[in-house]
Motif scaffolding. Sequence first.
Motif, PDB file in Angstrom:
ATOM      1  N   LYS A   1      42.135   0.427 -57.048  1.00 27.55           N
ATOM      2  CA  LYS A   1      41.513   1.312 -58.029  1.00 27.55           C
ATOM      3  C   LYS A   1      42.337   1.464 -59.311  1.00 27.55           C
ATOM      4  O   LYS A   1      41.887   2.109 -60.268  1.00 27.55           O
ATOM      5  CB  LYS A   1      41.288   2.704 -57.412  1.00 27.55           C
TER       6      LYS A   1
ATOM      7  N   ASP B   1      28.266  11.881 -58.818  1.00 25.67           N
ATOM      8  CA  ASP B   1      28.260  10.618 -58.088  1.00 25.67           C
ATOM      9  C   ASP B   1      28.403   9.476 -59.084  1.00 25.67           C
ATOM     10  O   ASP B   1      27.962   9.582 -60.240  1.00 25.67           O
ATOM     11  CB  ASP B   1      26.929  10.433 -57.342  1.00 25.67           C
ATOM     12  N   GLY B   2      29.010   8.368 -58.630  1.00 26.82           N
ATOM     13  CA  GLY B   2      29.021   7.146 -59.432  1.00 26.82           C
ATOM     14  C   GLY B   2      27.698   6.420 -59.259  1.00 26.82           C
ATOM     15  O   GLY B   2      27.004   6.087 -60.223  1.00 26.82           O
TER      16      GLY B   2
ATOM     17  N   ASP C   1      32.457  10.508 -57.627  1.00 28.16           N
ATOM     18  CA  ASP C   1      32.344  10.126 -56.218  1.00 28.16           C
ATOM     19  C   ASP C   1      31.861   8.679 -56.133  1.00 28.16           C
ATOM     20  O   ASP C   1      30.738   8.356 -56.530  1.00 28.16           O
ATOM     21  CB  ASP C   1      31.353  11.060 -55.509  1.00 28.16           C
ATOM     22  N   GLU C   2      32.716   7.819 -55.599  1.00 21.38           N
ATOM     23  CA  GLU C   2      32.463   6.377 -55.560  1.00 21.38           C
ATOM     24  C   GLU C   2      31.970   5.875 -54.201  1.00 21.38           C
ATOM     25  O   GLU C   2      32.054   4.683 -53.907  1.00 21.38           O
ATOM     26  CB  GLU C   2      33.754   5.640 -55.933  1.00 21.38           C
TER      27      GLU C   2
ATOM     28  N   ALA D   1      29.536   3.210 -54.584  1.00 25.12           N
ATOM     29  CA  ALA D   1      29.877   2.308 -55.687  1.00 25.12           C
ATOM     30  C   ALA D   1      30.965   1.316 -55.311  1.00 25.12           C
ATOM     31  O   ALA D   1      30.918   0.142 -55.681  1.00 25.12           O
ATOM     32  CB  ALA D   1      30.314   3.120 -56.906  1.00 25.12           C
ATOM     33  N   THR D   2      31.964   1.779 -54.552  1.00 24.36           N
ATOM     34  CA  THR D   2      33.064   0.900 -54.150  1.00 24.36           C
ATOM     35  C   THR D   2      32.556  -0.196 -53.225  1.00 24.36           C
ATOM     36  O   THR D   2      31.877   0.064 -52.238  1.00 24.36           O
ATOM     37  CB  THR D   2      34.164   1.707 -53.442  1.00 24.36           C
TER      38      THR D   2
ATOM     39  N   GLY E   1      33.882  -0.565 -58.339  1.00 29.74           N
ATOM     40  CA  GLY E   1      33.103   0.643 -58.542  1.00 29.74           C
ATOM     41  C   GLY E   1      32.658   0.877 -59.968  1.00 29.74           C
ATOM     42  O   GLY E   1      32.568  -0.041 -60.789  1.00 29.74           O
ATOM     43  N   THR E   2      32.383   2.144 -60.276  1.00 32.92           N
ATOM     44  CA  THR E   2      31.730   2.517 -61.521  1.00 32.92           C
ATOM     45  C   THR E   2      32.587   2.203 -62.741  1.00 32.92           C
ATOM     46  O   THR E   2      32.072   1.755 -63.773  1.00 32.92           O
ATOM     47  CB  THR E   2      31.384   4.021 -61.501  1.00 32.92           C
TER      48      THR E   2
ATOM     49  N   GLN F   1      38.952   9.712 -58.483  1.00 29.65           N
ATOM     50  CA  GLN F   1      37.883   8.931 -57.879  1.00 29.65           C
ATOM     51  C   GLN F   1      37.886   9.235 -56.375  1.00 29.65           C
ATOM     52  O   GLN F   1      38.890   9.044 -55.698  1.00 29.65           O
ATOM     53  CB  GLN F   1      38.093   7.440 -58.110  1.00 29.65           C
TER      54      GLN F   1
ATOM     55  N   GLY G   1      36.142   8.543 -52.616  1.00 34.23           N
ATOM     56  CA  GLY G   1      35.407   7.468 -51.952  1.00 34.23           C
ATOM     57  C   GLY G   1      35.393   7.636 -50.448  1.00 34.23           C
ATOM     58  O   GLY G   1      35.874   8.632 -49.906  1.00 34.23           O
TER      59      GLY G   1
END
Length: 406
Positions: free
Chosen positions: A99, A185-186, A214-215, A218-219, A228-229, A248, A250
């Motif tokens: 990340k 959220d992402g 919040d990923e 996305a991750t 992610g985002t 972030q 996750g």
Amino acid sequence: MNPNLENELKEELDELEKNDLLRTVDDLRFISSTKAIDNDGNEFLVFGTNNYLGLTHHPKVMEACKDASEYGTGSTGSRLTTGASFEARELENNISEFKNTESTLIFNTGYMTNLGVIYALTKENDVIFSDQLNHASIIDGTRISKASVRVYKHKDTSDLENLIKKEIESNNEPNNKSNFFIVSDGVFSMDGDIAPLPKLVEIANEYNCTLIIDEAHATGVIGKNGRGTVEYYRNKTGIDLTDSVDLQIGTLSKALASEGGYVSGKQVYIDYLINKSRPFIFSTALSPSTIASANAALNLLKENSEEYLSNLNENTRLMRNLLNDAGLNVVDGETPIIPIIIGPAELANRFSKKLEKEGILVSSIRPPSVPKGESRLRLTIISTHTREEIKSTANTIIKIANELKK
């Protein structure tokens, strides 16, 4: 014994059943990343998991789980007592590198991560600005915090900015020190759409807000390498927003094929959470096997991101195109979360049950997870679905949709 309470609970359950909102647990055993069997041995093709990269059954992930079990089946205590394993620190460092953040802290679930971060960092005079369609874990985290909560319209950054301005204007007490938090959220779990991160960063910088993304969905799902985002928008705009996102959050239980949650950000935030976040302090740590599984999955993603993301995106486009060409009411998007809006909860339930009889499991999502009148089938596509599985499932969905119209 409290017969009054029992009667009240029974009445509420009866009301849920009457409105097709009663939930029950149906046991499954996954025999591969895309297939499962029930207690009677019936086999199903599954299009309702969050196992986006299909890594739960990858040999290297399963081997890592088995090897780590040598150190016991449980951690035996919290990370601050006896439950601090080498595997946990290794995974946290690996996530931080992935990340591009200073530090990471693992929690027992993604849900508890949001609770533990939000109500540890926020105080009585603070204000949280939360997207209308944020995940329940974010909503619950804001509810149990002592901060004030302002909900802005979904992805409406103008509404967000107006709410922040109103809060500043109404704060007439010079000694009332408030911190502002923007939480989003992402990738949103029910519609699969992506947060407007560049604008959220711009607003956070303008009004000195802490930005938490919040990923979970996305991750491993969006961005050139599944980071992610932040990576998604870096690819689109050429601008790196990593340092502008304070935290972030996750999960290890979706693309990373295990269980647990994490938060990544600057060291000062992580050090504070270690000392102040009750869900971290008072929870028994994850087992070495669980952590090792997630770490193995993350390494596979890092090593093979082009292959996994290519398969995932091709599968997603194929399913979306087939359903859209048939005229189904599919929510627009590009992520592997594909909602088909059905409307009434009863009709969504019937649709899901008909698919189950055809050997296909697709989740029927009803209120309160979505607004009344917007019940849906929520398909999730994963990298290891075959093209044949996608085509046959799409054809079955289209067939049932036509039958239900009659």
